[in-house]
Design an enzyme around this catalytic site. Structure first.
Site, short mmCIF file in Angstrom:
data_model
loop_
_atom_site.label_atom_id
_atom_site.label_comp_id
_atom_site.label_asym_id
_atom_site.label_seq_id
_atom_site.Cartn_x
_atom_site.Cartn_y
_atom_site.Cartn_z
N HIS A 175 -0.48 -2.96 -1.04
CA HIS A 175 -0.42 -1.83 -0.10
C HIS A 175 -1.79 -1.63 0.58
O HIS A 175 -1.88 -1.61 1.81
CB HIS A 175 0.00 -0.58 -0.86
CG HIS A 175 0.09 0.66 -0.03
ND1 HIS A 175 1.27 1.15 0.45
CD2 HIS A 175 -0.87 1.50 0.43
CE1 HIS A 175 1.04 2.24 1.18
NE2 HIS A 175 -0.26 2.48 1.17
N GLU A 176 -2.81 -1.52 -0.23
CA GLU A 176 -4.13 -1.25 0.34
C GLU A 176 -4.64 -2.46 1.14
O GLU A 176 -5.35 -2.30 2.12
CB GLU A 176 -5.12 -0.85 -0.76
CG GLU A 176 -4.70 0.39 -1.56
CD GLU A 176 -4.35 1.62 -0.73
OE1 GLU A 176 -4.87 1.75 0.40
OE2 GLU A 176 -3.54 2.44 -1.21
N HIS A 186 -3.40 -2.04 4.60
CA HIS A 186 -4.29 -1.15 5.36
C HIS A 186 -5.56 -1.92 5.76
O HIS A 186 -6.04 -1.83 6.90
CB HIS A 186 -4.74 0.02 4.48
CG HIS A 186 -3.73 1.13 4.34
ND1 HIS A 186 -3.30 1.87 5.41
CD2 HIS A 186 -3.12 1.65 3.24
CE1 HIS A 186 -2.44 2.80 4.97
NE2 HIS A 186 -2.32 2.68 3.67
N GLU A 207 -0.18 3.37 7.96
CA GLU A 207 0.74 3.28 6.83
C GLU A 207 1.79 2.18 7.09
O GLU A 207 2.29 1.57 6.15
CB GLU A 207 1.40 4.65 6.61
CG GLU A 207 2.06 4.84 5.26
CD GLU A 207 1.10 4.77 4.07
OE1 GLU A 207 -0.13 4.86 4.26
OE2 GLU A 207 1.59 4.59 2.94
#
Ligand code: ZN
Length: 508
Positions: free
Chosen positions: A262-263, A266, A301
């Site tokens: 997830h990160e 980003h 996101e």
């Protein structure tokens, strides 16, 4: 003064904000607890310095000079957009009276302590007076910022410009229409086994594996690093240093890996911004005062959700990487098939807690918060009535009975720090992720074929070209229009969820 003066001064604003980001990365990863008090003062000083430089006479003169200089340029050229964004940001910050901002900051630190105590004791009453005051401050903020429709629009502007309460209401209604039947049908279906996720997994091995997978999908560790934290986050100090964190539980395998994917999503957004935009307003959010290149919180996101869910939780990903996973934890997962692992990390089950919820039920947690925030802000919901309204909405949407306020209305820190209007970005991110993924794989079928063969480069290249590269040059909907041919559209997301969960749970 000229355009080059504007670039020079906005570069200094970017430096202040990046310095603040370094301090906050340190505070959330390395800093001993004793450093907290002086660190918040240092961060506040840098934020005020950035805001004051932005609204300084020097900046205004440079902006006016640059505006004259760039008058003939195309409206969407980087130069014209920079000039316009600086003007918008100055105007935004000057509308907010300094005394109101001070009240918000001061109440924020007191309210966070009250919230922590209230949550500890599961007693909403302890937090209610501070929350009432915070809602009142936000109402005054909305009035100061200005809005055409609903006061909530003015509060969301900082995080997700262009989003309105009216638009959100319609969007949520459409999502519920498509998603509630799935949630209801899964409640009747058999759950896959997931016992193996709770075995002992050595934390160091988890971190190594998480980092190797983040690198595998394209996170550049020459310009990044992974550390551990309680709440995972990504932070950038220009595109050349973009850091991520994840959390590691010895007895719960998915957290570290999916947190890192997830990160990393980003992070790849920031790492992919055009080098020409470094230290400019096209890599600085001058309204929310964060040194980021992403165009909105929701757009950001979308990149994290896309890599975490559309790639990391796909059947193809585990067909390709189950061997890597078994090798990372010798003898721990030998009895688990690829298909079993894929099903376990996609289990859907309604819960009370937002941060623990799965891909399908997550948006309901967001809807509850946005709807209640808007009603508090417009005065149609009293703060004292908030817990009942919360519990009723959770029952209505997810069929769960909230056991107490700690696991209900008190679970998130956001309201205590004065953040109202930010939650919508999570759902907008989910919708955008599906829309972008759908367009990428439709426009270029080779992208899906590459993913099936564990080659992540074609997808990453498409996202860099269509999203990351542009930094903050285009608005969120302009970006979507260019990349997918239409503005924000929930249909690809609903199609994706319906197909994925119908397959996983063998729904008719
Ligand atoms: Zn995120």
């Amino acid at each position: 003064m000229s355009y080059s003066d504007l670039i020079e001064i906005t570069g200094r604003v970017n430096d202040f904000l990046n310095a603040g980001s370094v301090l906050s990365w340190d505070a959330r990863t390395m800093m001993p607890p004793g450093g907290g008090e002086s660190r918040s003062k240092q961060l506040a000083t840098l934020a005020v310095a950035a805001r004051n430089l932005l609204c300084s006479d020097e900046m205004k003169r440079a902006q006016e000079g640059a505006e004259a200089e760039c008058a003939g340029m195309p409206e969407d050229s980087p130069e014209a957009r920079i000039v316009a964004q600086v003007r918008t940001a100055i105007d935004y910050h000057e509308r907010i009276p300094p005394a109101l901002l001070r009240r918000k900051t001061e109440l924020g630190s007191a309210a966070q302590q009250l919230w922590a105590e209230a949550r500890e004791k599961a007693a909403f009453d302890l937090f209610a007076p501070a929350l009432s005051e915070m809602v009142e401050i936000n109402r005054e903020m909305a009035q100061a910022i200005g809005f055409d429709g609903h006061p909530y629009d003015a509060l969301m502007y900082r995080f997700e410009p262009g989003t309105t309460q009216d638009g959100l209401t319609k969007l949520f209604a459409r999502l519920r229409e498509g998603m509630i039947p799935l949630v209801r049908a899964i409640a009747e279906a058999d759950q896959p086994r997931a016992d193996f996720l709770y075995r002992d997994f050595e934390p160091e091995a988890q971190l190594r594996f998480a980092l190797s997978m983040a690198e595998r999908i394209g996170y550049d560790t020459e310009r990044g690093r992974l550390d551990t934290t309680v709440h995972p986050f990504e932070v950038s100090f220009t595109r050349d240093d973009v850091r991520i964190t994840t959390r590691v539980y010895k007895n719960f395998l998915p957290a570290a890996l999916f947190g890192a994917l997830h990160e990393a999503g980003h992070a790849m957004y920031e790492q992919g911004v055009d080098t020409a935009y470094t230290r400019t307003p096209l890599a600085t959010d001058l309204v929310s005062l964060y040194a980021v290149g992403g165009v909105s919180f929701g757009a950001h996101e979308s990149q994290s959700r896309l890599w975490e869910n559309h790639v990391g939780r796909s059947r193809a990903f585990w067909a390709n990487h189950m061997g890597d996973l078994r090798a990372a934890y010798p003898e721990r997962l030998d009895d688990v098939s690829e298909e079993e692992f894929f099903r376990a990390v996609n289990r859907s089950e309604p819960s009370f807690i937002r941060v623990e919820s799965d891909e399908l039920t997550y948006d309901f947690h967001i809807m509850v918060r946005c709807e209640l925030e808007a009603r508090m802000v417009d005065g149609s919901l009293e703060v004292d009535d908030l817990p009942d309204a919360w519990n009723a909405a959770m029952k209505d949407y997810l069929g769960v009975d909230v056991p107490d306020d700690a696991r209900g209305v008190l679970q998130d820190v956001h309201w205590s720090s004065g953040q109202i209007g930010t939650f919508c970005n999570y759902t907008i991110g989910n919708i955008m992720a599906a829309q972008l993924f759908d367009s990428a794989t439709t426009q270029n079928p080779g992208i899906q074929r590459a993913l099936d063969g564990a080659d992540y480069t074609p997808l990453r290249t498409w996202l860099t070209e269509n999203v990351a590269r542009h930094g903050r040059r285009f608005s969120r909907d302009e970006l979507l229009q260019k990349a997918t041919g239409r503005p924000l559209d929930p249909e690809p997301y609903l199609t994706y969820l319906t197909s994925k969960f119908s397959d996983l749970y063998a729904l008719a």
